[in-house]
Design a protein around this motif. Sequence first.
Motif, PDB file in Angstrom:
ATOM      1  N   UNK A 134       0.677  -5.265  16.284  1.00  0.00           N
ATOM      2  CA  UNK A 134       1.899  -4.485  16.437  1.00  0.00           C
ATOM      3  C   UNK A 134       2.620  -4.191  15.138  1.00  0.00           C
ATOM      4  N   UNK A 135       1.963  -4.477  14.002  1.00  0.00           N
ATOM      5  CA  UNK A 135       2.604  -4.276  12.704  1.00  0.00           C
ATOM      6  C   UNK A 135       2.323  -2.849  12.215  1.00  0.00           C
ATOM      7  N   UNK A 136       2.974  -1.876  12.863  1.00  0.00           N
ATOM      8  CA  UNK A 136       2.768  -0.469  12.526  1.00  0.00           C
ATOM      9  C   UNK A 136       3.071  -0.157  11.065  1.00  0.00           C
ATOM     10  N   UNK A 137       4.156  -0.713  10.479  1.00  0.00           N
ATOM     11  CA  UNK A 137       4.421  -0.421   9.062  1.00  0.00           C
ATOM     12  C   UNK A 137       3.242  -0.790   8.170  1.00  0.00           C
ATOM     13  N   UNK A 138       2.580  -1.916   8.490  1.00  0.00           N
ATOM     14  CA  UNK A 138       1.440  -2.300   7.663  1.00  0.00           C
ATOM     15  C   UNK A 138       0.281  -1.320   7.822  1.00  0.00           C
ATOM     16  N   UNK A 139       0.003  -0.906   9.053  1.00  0.00           N
ATOM     17  CA  UNK A 139      -1.107   0.026   9.281  1.00  0.00           C
ATOM     18  C   UNK A 139      -0.885   1.341   8.536  1.00  0.00           C
ATOM     19  N   UNK A 140       0.333   1.856   8.590  1.00  0.00           N
ATOM     20  CA  UNK A 140       0.641   3.097   7.880  1.00  0.00           C
ATOM     21  C   UNK A 140       0.479   2.880   6.375  1.00  0.00           C
ATOM     22  N   UNK A 141       1.014   1.778   5.892  1.00  0.00           N
ATOM     23  CA  UNK A 141       0.932   1.451   4.472  1.00  0.00           C
ATOM     24  C   UNK A 141      -0.520   1.313   4.036  1.00  0.00           C
ATOM     25  N   UNK A 142      -1.341   0.654   4.860  1.00  0.00           N
ATOM     26  CA  UNK A 142      -2.737   0.405   4.514  1.00  0.00           C
ATOM     27  C   UNK A 142      -3.553   1.693   4.468  1.00  0.00           C
ATOM     28  N   UNK A 143      -3.374   2.561   5.475  1.00  0.00           N
ATOM     29  CA  UNK A 143      -4.119   3.826   5.491  1.00  0.00           C
ATOM     30  C   UNK A 143      -3.716   4.686   4.298  1.00  0.00           C
ATOM     31  N   UNK A 144      -2.438   4.625   3.945  1.00  0.00           N
ATOM     32  CA  UNK A 144      -1.960   5.407   2.799  1.00  0.00           C
ATOM     33  C   UNK A 144      -2.651   5.007   1.508  1.00  0.00           C
ATOM     34  N   UNK A 166       6.079  -5.074   4.769  1.00  0.00           N
ATOM     35  CA  UNK A 166       5.307  -5.293   5.993  1.00  0.00           C
ATOM     36  C   UNK A 166       4.914  -6.756   6.196  1.00  0.00           C
ATOM     37  N   UNK A 167       4.801  -7.519   5.089  1.00  0.00           N
ATOM     38  CA  UNK A 167       4.553  -8.961   5.207  1.00  0.00           C
ATOM     39  C   UNK A 167       5.729  -9.620   5.918  1.00  0.00           C
ATOM     40  N   UNK A 168       6.942  -9.250   5.501  1.00  0.00           N
ATOM     41  CA  UNK A 168       8.145  -9.785   6.140  1.00  0.00           C
ATOM     42  C   UNK A 168       8.244  -9.337   7.601  1.00  0.00           C
ATOM     43  N   UNK A 169       7.842  -8.115   7.867  1.00  0.00           N
ATOM     44  CA  UNK A 169       7.861  -7.619   9.251  1.00  0.00           C
ATOM     45  C   UNK A 169       6.945  -8.469  10.130  1.00  0.00           C
ATOM     46  N   UNK A 170       5.752  -8.789   9.621  1.00  0.00           N
ATOM     47  CA  UNK A 170       4.837  -9.638  10.388  1.00  0.00           C
ATOM     48  C   UNK A 170       5.390 -11.033  10.584  1.00  0.00           C
ATOM     49  N   UNK A 228       9.919   1.542   8.415  1.00  0.00           N
ATOM     50  CA  UNK A 228      10.430   0.170   8.299  1.00  0.00           C
ATOM     51  C   UNK A 228      11.776   0.106   7.574  1.00  0.00           C
ATOM     52  N   UNK A 229      12.056   1.050   6.697  1.00  0.00           N
ATOM     53  CA  UNK A 229      13.244   0.958   5.841  1.00  0.00           C
ATOM     54  C   UNK A 229      14.549   0.792   6.612  1.00  0.00           C
ATOM     55  N   UNK A 230      14.685   1.476   7.745  1.00  0.00           N
ATOM     56  CA  UNK A 230      15.946   1.466   8.476  1.00  0.00           C
ATOM     57  C   UNK A 230      16.290   0.092   9.046  1.00  0.00           C
ATOM     58  N   UNK A 231      15.259  -0.650   9.471  1.00  0.00           N
ATOM     59  CA  UNK A 231      15.531  -1.941  10.113  1.00  0.00           C
ATOM     60  C   UNK A 231      15.263  -3.124   9.185  1.00  0.00           C
ATOM     61  N   UNK A 232      14.829  -2.868   7.958  1.00  0.00           N
ATOM     62  CA  UNK A 232      14.445  -3.977   7.087  1.00  0.00           C
ATOM     63  C   UNK A 232      15.595  -4.937   6.765  1.00  0.00           C
TER      64      UNK A 232
END
Length: 451
Positions: free
Chosen positions: A226-236, A345-349, A427-431
């Motif tokens: 469920x770590x969408x920010x990481x997936x987006x970051x990784x594909x980028x 994204x590490x913090x999000x996880x 992720x920026x809005x809720x970080x």
Amino acid sequence: MNGAVSVWRQRIGYGAADFSCNLVWQMIGLYLMFYYTDVVGIAAAQVSLLFLLTRIIDGVADVLMGIIIDKTNTKWGKSRPYFLYGAIPFALLGILAFYVPDVGPASKLLYAYITYTGLSIAYTMVNIPLASILPNLTSDPQERTMLATVRIIFALFGSTAVSVLTMPMVNTLGNGSQSQGFFWTMVIFSVIACFLFFYTFRNVREKVVVQAEKTTVKQAISTLKGNKPYYVFAVNILFMWGAYFFQQGALIYYFTYNLDRADLVALIAGIGSFVPIVGTVLTPVIAKRMYKRTLFMISSAVNLVGLFIMLAAGGNIAILITGAIVSAIGHGARQSIYFSMQADPVDYGEWKTGINAAGILSALNGFIGKVTMAVAGALFGMMLTWGNYVPNEVQTKEALLAIKMGYLIIPAICVIISMIIMRFYNLDKIYPQIRAEIDARIKTETKEEAI
């Protein structure tokens, strides 16, 4: 005052490690393929396969290194010890990679596989900790941005030193022999890199308390659920760094063969390494006033405009240099905010699962980056083969087109795709809320342990 000195000692120590990495790795990115094809005499198709296979192996090593870091618990911390352990192997293998003995073609190729794979693994040993240690150095997002900025500035100084000094050093130290020139140049860069890693080890400290217990691989992987920010970051990563690796690998070919201006290689490489400092220095200031994603998009757009200017320049050197400067400013800002973003994204996880998996997530980022580097290098080598590239000869129209695509056209396409992907990073809005809750959780757990 002492606090300020301590903060800057850590910032400089952290930056020194990336200076070291780039003294060696910039040589790989800019000159190793040229060294293999034009100096050692290995066929472009063989170098293409070499890059693909060794970098995929290296990518797997990145993941393993991340697992090792997450399982490490020493008096020095989790990531910091590897700056000490990896310094000498990294320097030694860097030297050996640019010393190919005068043996038969098959033996040269085998030697290249062994030394380049060894160097890649040694690089993993010191570079993955450089990424994974950031969340442990501070929990302050602004200080993370500052650390990332200092890191990139030092990295750019290292890259600039290699870009500007390498060919003059090769010519001076080689006395007419490029083989000897590259070898002694690499000896100097590698020894400096080794001592700077010792300096980093002495001056950084892992101050942020994470989990006391070891993190299992299964637990670390669970932070991806469920770590969408990481997936987006990784594909980028595939496209952001794909643009960079293509252009970096094709640079010496483009100016040597397409423009017949090999004398400009050091200047353009230096612009690509030094000018990004402008964008990098501005990043912490601008990052206080806008979301990280917004800054990433703006800097990518600047980078893209620079590439378009270079495409339109043709053989006009003044316009080409102008485009290179604009592109480099955008790249510097984008690279700086990228390194600042990767800890989030590490913090999000950790926020979702209670597990800090900085090591393995940093390793996965490294793995994706290495695969990107492998694919970019392999594709460029295949493009040269398709164009019937022959070292030190007048090139065919197809070879010149392949080089131009590698240096300008494919990088521009990759930047556009990267910008499209990053539109989905939210992720920026809720970080700020995430970071506050993690800090509160850590304080509670620390009090409970004290009781």
